[in-house]
Design an enzyme around this catalytic site. Structure first.
Site, mmCIF file in Angstrom:
data_model
loop_
_atom_site.group_PDB
_atom_site.id
_atom_site.type_symbol
_atom_site.label_atom_id
_atom_site.label_comp_id
_atom_site.label_asym_id
_atom_site.label_seq_id
_atom_site.Cartn_x
_atom_site.Cartn_y
_atom_site.Cartn_z
ATOM 1 C CG ASP A 134 42.639 -0.001 -16.876
ATOM 2 O OD1 ASP A 134 43.153 -1.004 -17.418
ATOM 3 O OD2 ASP A 134 41.738 -0.089 -16.025
ATOM 4 C CG ASP A 187 45.314 -7.310 -15.246
ATOM 5 O OD1 ASP A 187 45.329 -6.224 -14.629
ATOM 6 O OD2 ASP A 187 44.295 -7.733 -15.815
ATOM 7 C CG ASP A 188 45.992 -2.883 -17.560
ATOM 8 O OD1 ASP A 188 45.551 -3.223 -16.447
ATOM 9 O OD2 ASP A 188 45.275 -2.421 -18.475
ATOM 10 C CG ASN A 192 35.674 -8.413 -11.919
ATOM 11 O OD1 ASN A 192 34.860 -7.686 -12.497
ATOM 12 N ND2 ASN A 192 36.942 -8.465 -12.273
ATOM 13 C CD GLU A 238 35.731 -6.874 -16.928
ATOM 14 O OE1 GLU A 238 36.870 -6.583 -16.513
ATOM 15 O OE2 GLU A 238 35.105 -6.179 -17.749
ATOM 16 C CG ASN A 255 38.425 -3.712 -18.108
ATOM 17 O OD1 ASN A 255 38.885 -3.015 -17.200
ATOM 18 N ND2 ASN A 255 39.138 -4.642 -18.737
ATOM 19 C CG HIS A 281 41.749 -10.294 -15.414
ATOM 20 N ND1 HIS A 281 40.728 -11.183 -15.232
ATOM 21 C CD2 HIS A 281 42.008 -9.757 -14.192
ATOM 22 C CE1 HIS A 281 40.376 -11.187 -13.948
ATOM 23 N NE2 HIS A 281 41.144 -10.336 -13.303
ATOM 24 C CG ASP A 282 44.221 -6.425 -18.702
ATOM 25 O OD1 ASP A 282 43.027 -6.726 -18.887
ATOM 26 O OD2 ASP A 282 44.570 -5.441 -18.018
HETATM 27 C C1 BDR Z 1 40.002 -6.112 -15.572
HETATM 28 O O1 BDR Z 1 39.872 -5.101 -14.564
HETATM 29 C C2 BDR Z 1 41.130 -4.563 -14.258
HETATM 30 O O2 BDR Z 1 41.293 -4.419 -12.872
HETATM 31 C C3 BDR Z 1 42.169 -5.482 -14.861
HETATM 32 O O3 BDR Z 1 43.296 -4.727 -15.275
HETATM 33 C C4 BDR Z 1 41.447 -6.115 -16.020
HETATM 34 O O4 BDR Z 1 41.587 -5.343 -17.187
HETATM 35 C C5 BDR Z 1 39.508 -7.424 -14.991
HETATM 36 O O5 BDR Z 1 38.176 -7.327 -14.634
HETATM 37 CA CA CA Z 2 43.168 -3.491 -17.358
#
Ligand code: BDR
Ligand code: CA
Length: 322
Positions: free
Chosen positions: A14, A18-19, A159, A165, A167, A240-241
């Site tokens: 998505d 970081d993707d 988060n 989290e 996702n 993260h990703d």
């Molecule tokens: C995840 O949430 C998205 O904002 C980032 O791309 C990552 O996949 C981190 O919680």
């Molecule tokens: Ca992501």
């Protein structure tokens, strides 16, 4: 890594800053069969547009892009624009994309690839809606998936909420389907990914590569890191990703422990939490009275990360781009 050793994989994403980092890394260290897109950081149209811009910018247009689900299975839709901006990729601009999106649906593409490829690996780095839908369409899918490296969940804090989290929280019911599927899962959660930040020093190293790609990546990470500084006080944006990709190719970056992970679907304060049984009670283990305790582990949960080693890999890979 020679091509015969590369895991054959699909990244389900998505984008998101970081993707993009995960795609750049995955395109080099995986035998990447495609990118499937899902709503998440922003809406599906925009995440798909961002995926198209990414492959064009990085000269990866041979990688098919397939559009997936626009909404969660059950809950109301949420986005993450406070971190990634209104476009999902705010910061330095990219040209409008021209590369086409495939006509088929991500779920059909995933199922077709699972028949075509022996030992297919999935790398979901957004909400798990596409994978859950594919599992609902074809319950035999787990037999054809080697493993899944999921960026999602947390062994500690969340988060999106104090406990969840992003996702997983975007589609907890989908996450429940995926974690209950029997597919071998590596869970790369916030407890490790928040330890790998794109600090000013790391951004300097990226910029120092001196290529068109590295300059753009450093600019992207500048924007993303400033958001992270404001939102969470971190010294740089969390990688993260790309860690979910790294987990598949370098066993020394992350250490995993087998655990049972349940996705909370009812809690007022804990909806979308990954409840990880860290008691190390394996199937068949017993308490002092001989009573079996704990559910069978359904995931390998990342518990420790070697950030320096990740950056070594990431910087080496970035240096291969023009
Ligand atoms: C995840 O949430 C998205 O904002 C980032 O791309 C990552 O996949 C981190 O919680
Ligand atoms: Ca992501």
């Amino acid at each position: 890594m020679s091509s015969h050793q590369k895991p054959t994989a699909i990244i389900d994403c998505d984008p998101g800053h970081d993707d993009v980092m995960a795609i750049l890394l995955g395109a080099r260290v995986l035998d990447l069969r495609g990118l499937t897109t899902v709503f998440g950081n922003v809406d599906l149209e925009q995440t798909t547009r961002n995926a198209r811009q990414t492959v064009e910018f990085a000269e990866l247009t041979a990688i098919p892009i397939v559009k997936g689900m626009a909404q969660p299975l059950v809950r109301d839709i949420r986005h993450g624009a406070h971190v990634h901006g209104e476009s999902g990729l705010d910061g330095p601009t990219l040209a409008p994309p021209t590369v086409p999106v495939r006509e088929d649906l991500a779920t059909d593409f995933l199922l077709a690839q699972s028949h075509e490829v022996e030992n297919l690996t999935l790398v979901p780095i957004g909400p798990l809606t596409n994978i859950a839908t594919a599992l609902r369409l074809d319950p035999s899918l787990p037999e054809r998936i080697k493993e899944m490296s999921v960026m999602g969940g947390s062994l500690t804090a969340g988060n999106a909420t104090p406990t969840a989290e992003f996702n997983i929280w975007c589609d907890p019911e989908a996450a429940h389907v995926v974690f209950s599927s029997g597919i071998p899962i590596k869970m790369v959660g916030l407890n490790v990914t928040r330890q790998v930040a794109a600090t000013p020093e790391r951004r300097g190293q990226i910029r120092g590569i001196g290529s068109r790609t590295s300059t753009h990546v450093a600019d992207m990470l500048d924007f993303y890191s400033e958001r992270y500084r404001v939102v969470s006080g971190m010294p740089g944006g969390a990688m993260h990703d790309p860690l979910a990709v790294a987990a598949l190719v370098d066993p020394d970056i992350l250490r995993f422990e087998p655990m049972h992970v349940a996705v909370e679907l009812r809690g007022t304060h804990t909806y979308g939490m990954t409840v990880c049984d860290a008691r190390h009670l394996r199937a068949g283990s017993t308490d002092a009275l001989g009573t079996p305790r704990g559910e069978t582990p359904n995931a390998e949960v990342a518990v420790e990360v070697n950030a320096d080693r990740f950056w070594e890999l990431f910087l080496d890979v970035l240096a291969t781009y023009q």
